[in-house]
Design an enzyme around this catalytic site. Sequence first.
Site, PDB file in Angstrom:
ATOM      1  N   LYS A   1       0.842  -1.205   0.000  1.00  0.00           N
ATOM      2  CA  LYS A   1       0.000   0.000   0.000  1.00  0.00           C
ATOM      3  C   LYS A   1       0.874   1.251   0.000  1.00  0.00           C
ATOM      4  O   LYS A   1       1.898   1.299   0.703  1.00  0.00           O
ATOM      5  CB  LYS A   1      -0.887  -0.047   1.251  1.00  0.00           C
ATOM      6  CG  LYS A   1      -1.966   1.018   1.341  1.00  0.00           C
ATOM      7  CD  LYS A   1      -2.844   0.783   2.582  1.00  0.00           C
ATOM      8  CE  LYS A   1      -3.980   1.758   2.727  1.00  0.00           C
ATOM      9  NZ  LYS A   1      -4.831   1.464   3.901  1.00  0.00           N
TER      10      LYS A   1
ATOM     11  N   SER B   1      -9.743  -1.147   7.155  1.00  0.00           N
ATOM     12  CA  SER B   1      -9.210  -0.959   5.800  1.00  0.00           C
ATOM     13  C   SER B   1      -8.493  -2.149   5.192  1.00  0.00           C
ATOM     14  O   SER B   1      -8.173  -2.112   4.013  1.00  0.00           O
ATOM     15  CB  SER B   1      -8.277   0.247   5.769  1.00  0.00           C
ATOM     16  OG  SER B   1      -9.043   1.410   5.645  1.00  0.00           O
TER      17      SER B   1
ATOM     18  N   SER C   1      -9.704   1.300   2.974  1.00  0.00           N
ATOM     19  CA  SER C   1      -8.888   2.088   2.076  1.00  0.00           C
ATOM     20  C   SER C   1      -7.818   1.299   1.333  1.00  0.00           C
ATOM     21  O   SER C   1      -7.266   1.808   0.355  1.00  0.00           O
ATOM     22  CB  SER C   1      -8.212   3.224   2.852  1.00  0.00           C
ATOM     23  OG  SER C   1      -7.366   2.698   3.847  1.00  0.00           O
TER      24      SER C   1
HETATM   25  N1  GLN Z   1     -13.005   3.338   6.376  1.00  0.00           N
HETATM   26  C1  GLN Z   1     -12.509   3.760   7.665  1.00  0.00           C
HETATM   27  C2  GLN Z   1     -12.212   5.232   7.618  1.00  0.00           C
HETATM   28  O1  GLN Z   1     -12.522   5.821   6.652  1.00  0.00           O
HETATM   29  C3  GLN Z   1     -11.302   2.970   8.024  1.00  0.00           C
HETATM   30  C4  GLN Z   1     -10.093   3.432   7.314  1.00  0.00           C
HETATM   31  C5  GLN Z   1      -8.893   2.611   7.651  1.00  0.00           C
HETATM   32  O2  GLN Z   1      -8.980   1.561   8.280  1.00  0.00           O
HETATM   33  N2  GLN Z   1      -7.756   3.138   7.264  1.00  0.00           N
HETATM   34  O3  GLN Z   1     -11.691   5.808   8.522  1.00  0.00           O
END
Ligand code: GLN
Length: 478
Positions: free
Chosen positions: A72, A171, A147
């Site tokens: 990532k 994420s 994400s």
């Molecule tokens: N979707 C969640 C957020 O927007 C989690 C994001 C993540 O785990 N980086 O914060």
Amino acid sequence: MDAVTIARRVRTGELDPGDVLNETLARIERFDAQVHAFLTLNPEAEAEAEAVRRRVAAGEDLPLAGVPVAVKDNLTTRGLETTCASGVLEGFVPPYDAAAVERLRAAGAVLVGKTNLDEFAMGSSTEHSHFGPTRNPWDLERVPGGSSGGSAAAVAAGYVPVAVGSDTGGSVRQPAAFTGTLGFKPTYGRISRYGLVAFASSLDQVGTFARSVADLARISRVLMGHDPRDATSLTAAPPRLEPDPERGRGYTLGVVRETLQEGNSPGVLDALERFRAVLEAEGVRFVEVGLPSLRHALAAYYLVATAEASSNLARYDGVHYGARAEAGDVRALMRRTRERGFGAEVKRRILMGTFALSSGYYDAYYGRALKARRRIAAEFAQAFHEVDLLVTPTTPTPAFRLGAKLDDPLEMYLSDVDTVAVNLAGLPALSLPAGFEEGLPLGVQLIAPALAEDRLFDLAALFERATDGAYRQTAPLD
Ligand code: GLN
């Protein structure tokens, strides 16, 4: 080919790491114009494959020998652009590798490239990327989740057998569920955060993707271990991670009642029921468990995460890193850099977090969120007196269409409803593919007590064996 097989064959000399890389790159070339999992390919990959060949010949025993991996783009890579999919970091080339990247290299993995994400890991669809969305390899009109959508898609598309992401509120697990892959988030502190660009430091953990339990265990084990450069890194010995399905048969699982209530699509509930039936036939015991404070998890998460983000993101000032706007004086330079560099969702989070922390509101918002967080952690601890693992859907629905939630931030946040509590409590969890709804994959989430990652892998291995890997599939791109 799975990672365990590649590593074995490279070590015996049957397989050349350069050939593995070439096949990987050919598949990326063929499909990634559509999928857009990668932001950057590593120009040094061939040289890295060559170095692995030499190390193997010199007798080094490398657990990921010649295994192509995708990382990532919020983990720093020395000499290779790291953007966090943000305009504010465009062109930023870090002078050092993240600890996770160091460990992959030491284990003989070949870094293929950096994957797309929601800007600074804030989002659930990879649509909040400055460089455009990633598409779900199972259906190109749908999101891969987020994400870490790029890493999930890279594994689902069959480019690489394993990939690395980060999980602050789901994420890794949510995109794993959306793409039919396995996704693992360890206990907070198991994998060093050194070089992981901070979003919400008390929640952030590096996590992993794979298409089989054995591969997921292999890469996760490589990444775990103490690192003095991360003040929150655990000193406890890393867990046993050779998945043992026989042990899994002896576990008691608690189905979390609150996650079965409204909002789940019928396929999700069916998948969970089938999961239960398959495992009961193997001797696993199921009970129902109530965690009443879970209903506060999403609100608490979005207060804690935005508060920490508003502080962490203060460092993007146009002076230290990345992009810099032209301006007459330093204040204007900072203002303009941030105004242009950050996308709408990141700005929204900075505003919410700054508001939640501001004088007069601190006790009402941030302070209460911390109380809810403690209560949630206590309820989890209590539940683990009675069960070995907890089980929930990973997400209430399968992957949604591109654009479906972009205009409604709250709807987007709701796709994390089953995953965020785990981060608030610092627990390890794993999402495994457990069904399909209208041709789209679905995931089940297992949650373990702190430091008991081995149970997640034992149980996942038992399910994989009992279903004969029926849900282990590469997306039908070809
Ligand atoms: N979707 C969640 C957020 O927007 C989690 C994001 C993540 O785990 N980086 O914060």
